[in-house]
Design a protein around this motif. Structure first.
Motif, mmCIF file in Angstrom:
data_model
loop_
_atom_site.group_PDB
_atom_site.id
_atom_site.type_symbol
_atom_site.label_atom_id
_atom_site.label_comp_id
_atom_site.label_asym_id
_atom_site.label_seq_id
_atom_site.Cartn_x
_atom_site.Cartn_y
_atom_site.Cartn_z
ATOM 1 N N UNK A 1 0.870 -1.038 0.052
ATOM 2 C CA UNK A 1 -0.091 0.172 0.059
ATOM 3 C C UNK A 1 0.836 1.222 -0.069
ATOM 4 N N UNK A 2 2.017 1.047 0.393
ATOM 5 C CA UNK A 2 2.945 2.225 0.371
ATOM 6 C C UNK A 2 3.170 3.146 -0.757
ATOM 7 N N UNK A 3 3.035 2.240 -1.885
ATOM 8 C CA UNK A 3 3.158 3.024 -3.404
ATOM 9 C C UNK A 3 2.087 3.899 -3.558
ATOM 10 N N UNK A 4 1.001 4.062 -3.071
ATOM 11 C CA UNK A 4 -0.021 4.729 -3.077
ATOM 12 C C UNK A 4 0.279 6.025 -2.600
ATOM 13 N N UNK A 5 1.465 6.268 -1.508
ATOM 14 C CA UNK A 5 1.744 7.311 -0.800
ATOM 15 C C UNK A 5 3.193 7.923 -1.331
ATOM 16 N N UNK A 6 3.883 7.227 -2.533
ATOM 17 C CA UNK A 6 4.966 7.543 -2.710
ATOM 18 C C UNK A 6 5.215 8.344 -3.732
ATOM 19 N N UNK A 7 6.062 9.450 -4.040
ATOM 20 C CA UNK A 7 5.980 10.508 -5.315
ATOM 21 C C UNK A 7 6.650 10.057 -6.094
ATOM 22 N N UNK A 8 6.455 10.346 -7.468
ATOM 23 C CA UNK A 8 7.314 10.073 -8.669
ATOM 24 C C UNK A 8 8.694 10.600 -8.162
ATOM 25 N N UNK A 9 9.803 9.739 -8.792
ATOM 26 C CA UNK A 9 11.200 10.411 -8.460
ATOM 27 C C UNK A 9 11.427 11.192 -9.848
ATOM 28 N N UNK A 10 11.262 12.414 -9.644
ATOM 29 C CA UNK A 10 11.599 13.417 -10.799
ATOM 30 C C UNK A 10 11.914 14.601 -10.161
ATOM 31 N N UNK A 11 12.487 15.525 -10.785
ATOM 32 C CA UNK A 11 12.888 16.844 -10.379
ATOM 33 C C UNK A 11 11.449 17.670 -10.367
ATOM 34 N N UNK A 12 10.585 17.623 -11.215
ATOM 35 C CA UNK A 12 9.387 18.361 -11.022
ATOM 36 C C UNK A 12 8.719 17.965 -9.976
ATOM 37 N N UNK A 13 8.485 16.695 -9.452
ATOM 38 C CA UNK A 13 7.592 16.258 -8.504
ATOM 39 C C UNK A 13 8.187 16.716 -7.059
ATOM 40 N N UNK A 14 9.773 16.698 -7.209
ATOM 41 C CA UNK A 14 10.206 17.355 -5.745
ATOM 42 C C UNK A 14 10.021 18.779 -5.835
ATOM 43 N N UNK A 15 10.105 19.481 -6.899
ATOM 44 C CA UNK A 15 9.810 20.906 -6.735
ATOM 45 C C UNK A 15 8.380 21.263 -6.518
ATOM 46 N N UNK A 16 7.449 20.400 -6.975
ATOM 47 C CA UNK A 16 5.970 20.641 -6.617
ATOM 48 C C UNK A 16 5.955 20.328 -5.189
ATOM 49 N N UNK A 17 6.490 19.569 -4.423
ATOM 50 C CA UNK A 17 6.353 19.137 -3.218
ATOM 51 C C UNK A 17 6.798 20.546 -2.346
ATOM 52 N N UNK A 18 8.067 20.989 -2.798
ATOM 53 C CA UNK A 18 8.538 22.139 -2.168
ATOM 54 C C UNK A 18 7.710 23.310 -2.051
ATOM 55 N N UNK A 19 7.520 23.584 -3.345
ATOM 56 C CA UNK A 19 6.257 24.668 -3.609
ATOM 57 C C UNK A 19 4.901 24.670 -2.756
ATOM 58 N N UNK A 20 4.461 23.128 -2.590
ATOM 59 C CA UNK A 20 3.290 23.089 -1.852
ATOM 60 C C UNK A 20 3.543 23.552 -0.553
ATOM 61 N N UNK A 21 4.506 22.808 0.089
ATOM 62 C CA UNK A 21 4.972 22.984 1.443
ATOM 63 C C UNK A 21 5.258 24.455 1.742
ATOM 64 N N UNK A 22 5.883 25.245 1.132
ATOM 65 C CA UNK A 22 6.027 26.530 1.200
ATOM 66 C C UNK A 22 4.935 27.469 1.146
ATOM 67 N N UNK A 23 4.218 27.359 0.248
ATOM 68 C CA UNK A 23 2.937 28.178 0.021
ATOM 69 C C UNK A 23 1.587 27.878 0.687
ATOM 70 N N UNK A 24 1.292 26.535 1.074
ATOM 71 C CA UNK A 24 -0.060 26.165 1.668
ATOM 72 C C UNK A 24 0.187 25.812 3.205
ATOM 73 N N UNK A 25 -0.896 26.080 3.798
ATOM 74 C CA UNK A 25 -1.196 25.828 5.335
ATOM 75 C C UNK A 25 -1.172 24.284 5.314
ATOM 76 N N UNK A 26 -0.745 23.847 6.609
ATOM 77 C CA UNK A 26 -0.837 22.298 6.468
ATOM 78 C C UNK A 26 -2.022 21.563 6.219
ATOM 79 N N UNK A 27 -3.230 22.084 6.543
ATOM 80 C CA UNK A 27 -4.487 21.605 6.186
ATOM 81 C C UNK A 27 -4.638 21.280 4.741
ATOM 82 N N UNK A 28 -4.134 22.408 3.961
ATOM 83 C CA UNK A 28 -4.104 22.401 2.387
ATOM 84 C C UNK A 28 -3.066 21.653 1.803
#
Length: 198
Positions: A1-28
């Motif tokens: 089941x862990x694969x449902x929570x695993x991000x793709x291994x790419x530069x864009x995916x890592x950057x999207x997570x960084x943007x999301x973490x920087x600009x959204x509140x924890x609930x969002x």
């Protein structure tokens, strides 16, 4: 089941997570991460072939225009979010057609249902977001997946935070999709989402 929570291994995916973490509140932020997990689980249930990187980036950025730095006072949030995502994707080196697809998936998550055979990524994001926001079609997901998802990415007051943003969008943009939803019983379904019980 862990694969449902695993991000793709790419530069864009890592950057999207960084943007999301920087600009959204924890609930969002957690909603965006849950959206991806709901979508990948749905893909497995329906056996939907899809572009995992495109789906992940769309899921993490789909509500970015609900945040103060990216809010538009004229465009519906999903359209503004699609445009912001296109800028992000250009910075990630995506070609113009892929940037357009990313924006399309984000815009369509607030539109009428799209069949999986027509547009798999939009279909999966629509199903994922509607399950997480209003509890639609929750019974089509395995209970153990739902429990694991909420343990990994807790709700953190999502319903109240999201409804406040949706109401604000509706007040300022009465012709947008969020306003249309607020004129129905949607807000009550969000408040009564089974994911927020217990």
């Amino acid at each position: 089941m862990d694969h449902y929570f695993t991000a793709p291994d790419s530069r864009a995916a890592r950057a999207a997570l960084e943007v999301c973490e920087e600009h959204t509140e924890p609930w969002l932020r957690n909603h965006s991460l849950r959206a991806y997990s709901w979508a990948t689980a749905r893909a497995a249930i329906e056996d939907v072939e899809h572009d995992g990187e495109l789906l992940y980036v769309a899921a993490l950025l789909h509500d970015l225009a609900l945040t103060p730095p990216f809010d538009s006072h004229t465009l519906p949030f999903e359209e503004a979010g699609g445009r912001v995502a296109k800028v992000f994707a250009a910075g990630a080196g995506w070609a113009a057609p892929r940037r357009d697809r990313l924006a399309e998936v984000i815009v369509l998550h607030m539109r009428d249902d799209v069949p999986a055979e027509v547009d798999p990524e939009s279909h999966l994001l629509q199903v994922a977001v509607s399950a997480d926001v209003s509890g639609r079609r929750l019974d089509e997901f395995p209970p153990d997946f739902r429990e694991a998802l909420l343990a990994r990415f807790p709700r953190l007051g999502f319903a109240s935070g999201f409804l406040a943003r949706a109401a604000d969008q509706a007040d300022r943009k009465p012709d947008c999709a969020a306003a249309g939803l607020m004129r129905t019983g949607w807000a009550e379904r969000v408040r009564n989402n089974p994911l927020d019980r217990g």
